[in-house]
Enzyme design. Structure first.
Site, PDB file in Angstrom:
ATOM      1  CD  GLU A 407       0.258   0.672  14.039  1.00  0.00           C
ATOM      2  OE1 GLU A 407      -0.943   0.563  14.038  1.00  0.00           O
ATOM      3  OE2 GLU A 407       1.140   0.385  13.245  1.00  0.00           O
ATOM      4  CG  HIS A 474      -9.046  -6.538  16.468  1.00  0.00           C
ATOM      5  ND1 HIS A 474      -8.820  -8.006  15.536  1.00  0.00           N
ATOM      6  CD2 HIS A 474      -8.971  -5.714  15.624  1.00  0.00           C
ATOM      7  CE1 HIS A 474      -8.386  -7.306  14.286  1.00  0.00           C
ATOM      8  NE2 HIS A 474      -8.710  -5.865  14.498  1.00  0.00           N
TER       9      HIS A 474
END
Length: 668
Positions: A407, A474
């Site tokens: 990322e 998540h």
């Protein structure tokens, strides 16, 4: 030291000598000024000049370089005006950063030099983004990034090299191995025999060279540049050198054995090259002396002018206005003269939240040929939530790019694309995963325009929120992490129409925008959405419903919770304000909503402590106190991680406490 002139003319050899000597003489002057207290900080590159000068001279003037602390030779070889450089180091308003940055933490788009940040590794990924832009535009160029041997220990080094190799990018990575990371010697930094050996592990070529030999550096980089352009591949170069002074002047050099100074002193890049030119009768003693005097005179003259620079008078409005790059009127590819906003767009269609986002992305790809989408599994697979499904068939894999799981490098690559006036949208597979790209966002993207006037034209899509039983990693609502960072914009739509319009506006905005998408709304919420391309203005809240009894200020999933509550409690007249944009906040709309009822409840899915409800509550108490008939009440999720079990998750969410919070407020 052996110098191989190859086919260089005498004039070219002398030009390199002047370029090599200039940063040395500037440094010697700066060290005097430092002792006199006329500059506050200095990172010395004495002994390492050949690397910066040789690399820069080997590149074209319009190829981007990502330098470090000790790369003064990059700035001087790019012929940046000395007077302005001196003003920069003095913290003058007339420097390259208007007095906002120190030493070498500044950049200049005019000279294709990117301003570094102190974290060392992240600028490597910017070189990836620049090289990707060159590749997409079919330009025969390379980007070049510097790091030190200490910087190779950072994860950003691994990520940047891996992305460059996987994407076949024309990037030259330079390691200046000067023996020490501040005081930490190389044997405490890595265990491989040579850092260049890592090149093979990434699937790229590499070479180790004498970084103190200007002709070796220049010739090697010229050849590597041709290779990278011809083969469209990256290259790793380890330049062996030594730092003759401290990491910065205050740190000293007591930790370095004296014999190292004696050894490397004999390998001084300036003295050895000067001796070579004299031995080859290219320069005489008198011509060397003349060049020294000429450069010193120039330095003194430029310094004299720099010291005449006016003292900075701080202006608050100027400082605040420079946090964001100004948004120019968008001109569509079809030649439309102005933006089309939601209210102007004819024709609507019923769409799910997820489909509205997909349509906004798709239409933006049509409008901007320089827009690139990047994310894990977003190409053929269509992304974890299938938002980009089918995009590859229309726009191709060059513009819809699957990324390695890195990322930080991908966010950095997006910033590199912005340097070359390209746009990018980066998808975090889940907003939770943005933590491993946090540094790029808060230290690189957010500060870029304020530091040196460079826009960071990048959108980061953040699928966030609970309610789908996805567990602690998540399901987070992590927008508050970024609320404290000036320079970012944070958008959090609640309706399909806003999701499309705000996403388009975010892509058109020249500033970094974090675009939060609540996963539980993707397929559960539908609404009318204009068919055509349009913008919803960033920074403007939406009045969902007017009322007289109490105000609920909220965003994202909270909007739907508030609407459901108001619908089930019709005896209460509820004013609902959907913030839509969290940074910057629409304080005018907040004030108006407070004035309407005098009783305010702030509702958000994020946990209570440190959530943005605290900031809004404080602002209301400070600026709207006279309007209040009761203390501001916050309703938020529990101060725990998000649990996996559905029943536990329901109990976690703020929705479970909304009714009690309203009753508490109304009883006051």
């Amino acid at each position: 030291m052996y110098f191989d002139r190859k086919n260089l003319t005498d004039d070219e050899l002398i030009a390199l000598y002047k370029q090599l000597l200039l940063p040395r003489l500037i440094e010697e002057k700066m060290l005097v000024l430092l002792r006199q207290g006329k500059i506050s900080k200095w990172f010395s590159g004495i002994g390492q000049e050949a690397i910066a000068v040789g690399c820069t001279a080997a590149l074209q003037a319009d190829e981007w370089i990502m330098p470090l602390h000790r790369n003064l030779g990059v700035f001087t070889t790019r012929n940046m005006p000395l007077q302005k450089l001196f003003k920069q180091w003095q913290g003058s308003k007339d420097g390259y950063s208007k007095g906002r940055e120190r030493s070498f933490h500044f950049g200049s788009s005019e000279h294709f030099i990117c301003g570094m940040i102190s974290h060392l590794g992240p600028q490597l990924a910017l070189a990836d983004g620049v090289a990707l832009a060159y590749k997409l535009k079919h330009e025969k160029k390379v980007s070049l990034a510097f790091t030190g041997e200490g910087g190779t220990s950072e994860g950003d080094f691994h990520e940047a090299l891996n992305v460059a190799a996987v994407w076949d990018l024309p990037v030259i990575f330079i390691i200046e191995n000067n023996g020490y990371g501040l005081s930490t010697p190389t044997h405490e930094q890595y265990r491989c025999a040579n850092l260049v050996d890592r090149a093979k592990g990434y699937g790229m070529e590499g070479v180790q060279i004498d970084g103190n030999n200007i002709l070796t550096v220049y010739d090697t980089i010229k050849g590597i540049r041709e290779y990278c352009i011809r083969e469209q591949k990256p290259y790793l170069v380890e330049c062996m050198t030594f730092r003759m002074r401290g990491h910065e002047e205050a740190s000293g050099t007591k930790y370095v054995p004296q014999e190292l100074f004696e050894y490397w002193g004999q390998k001084d890049p300036v003295n050895n090259y000067e001796l070579f030119l004299q031995q080859q009768h290219i320069l005489s003693d008198s011509s060397v002396s003349h060049i020294h005097q000429e450069i010193k005179q120039t330095i003194d003259e430029e310094l004299k002018s720099a010291f005449e620079s006016a003292v900075i008078i701080a202006d608050t409005l100027t400082e605040l206005s420079d946090v964001y790059a100004p948004k120019k009127t968008f001109i569509a590819a079809q030649g439309e003269a102005k933006e089309r906003h939601e209210k102007d767009a004819p024709g609507t269609q019923e769409k799910r939240f997820i489909d509205a986002i997909s349509e906004g992305l798709y239409q933006s790809m049509e409008q901007h040929e320089n827009l690139v989408l990047m994310g894990q599994d977003i190409a053929e697979y269509g992304g974890a939530f299938k938002i980009t499904e089918g995009f590859v068939k229309t726009f191709g894999k060059e513009r819809v790019r699957n990324t390695p799981i890195c990322e930080s490098a991908i966010i950095g690559a997006g910033l590199g694309l912005a340097l070359e006036k390209c746009k990018s949208v980066v998808e975090m597979q889940f907003a939770d995963f943005v933590s491993v790209g946090f540094n790029q966002i808060v230290n690189n993207l957010a500060k870029m325009h304020y530091r040196w006037g460079q826009q960071a034209d990048i959108v980061i899509r953040m699928p966030a929120g609970a309610g789908v039983g996805a567990g602690p990693f998540h399901s987070q609502s992590n927008e508050a992490w970024f609320m404290h960072v000036p320079g970012l914009k944070i958008v959090y739509p609640a309706t399909p129409a806003d999701a499309k319009g705000l996403l388009i506006a975010a892509i058109n905005d020249p500033n970094p925008v974090l675009f939060f998408e609540h996963k539980a709304l993707y397929r559960s919420i539908s609404g009318t959405v204009p068919i055509e391309y349009y913008e919803t203005e960033i920074g403007k809240a939406r009045i969902v419903k007017k009322g007289n009894d109490l105000t609920i200020i909220t965003y994202g999933s909270g909007v739907h919770w508030a609407e459901a509550y108001a619908g089930n409690n019709s005896a209460l007249s509820v004013y609902i304000l959907d913030l839509r944009t969290l940074l910057p906040l629409d304080f005018d709309a907040i004030r108006e909503s407070v004035a309407a009822t005098g009783k305010v409840l702030i509702l958000h899915e994020d946990t209570l402590t440190g959530g943005i409800g605290g900031e809004i509550s404080a602002w209301i108490s400070e600026h709207c106190f006279e309007m209040l008939d009761a203390p501001v009440v916050r309703c938020a999720s529990l101060d725990t991680p998000v649990p996996f079990n559905i029943e536990l998750e329901k109990n976690f969410l703020a929705k479970a406490r909304l009714s009690d919070a309203v009753k508490k407020l109304m009883k006051y």
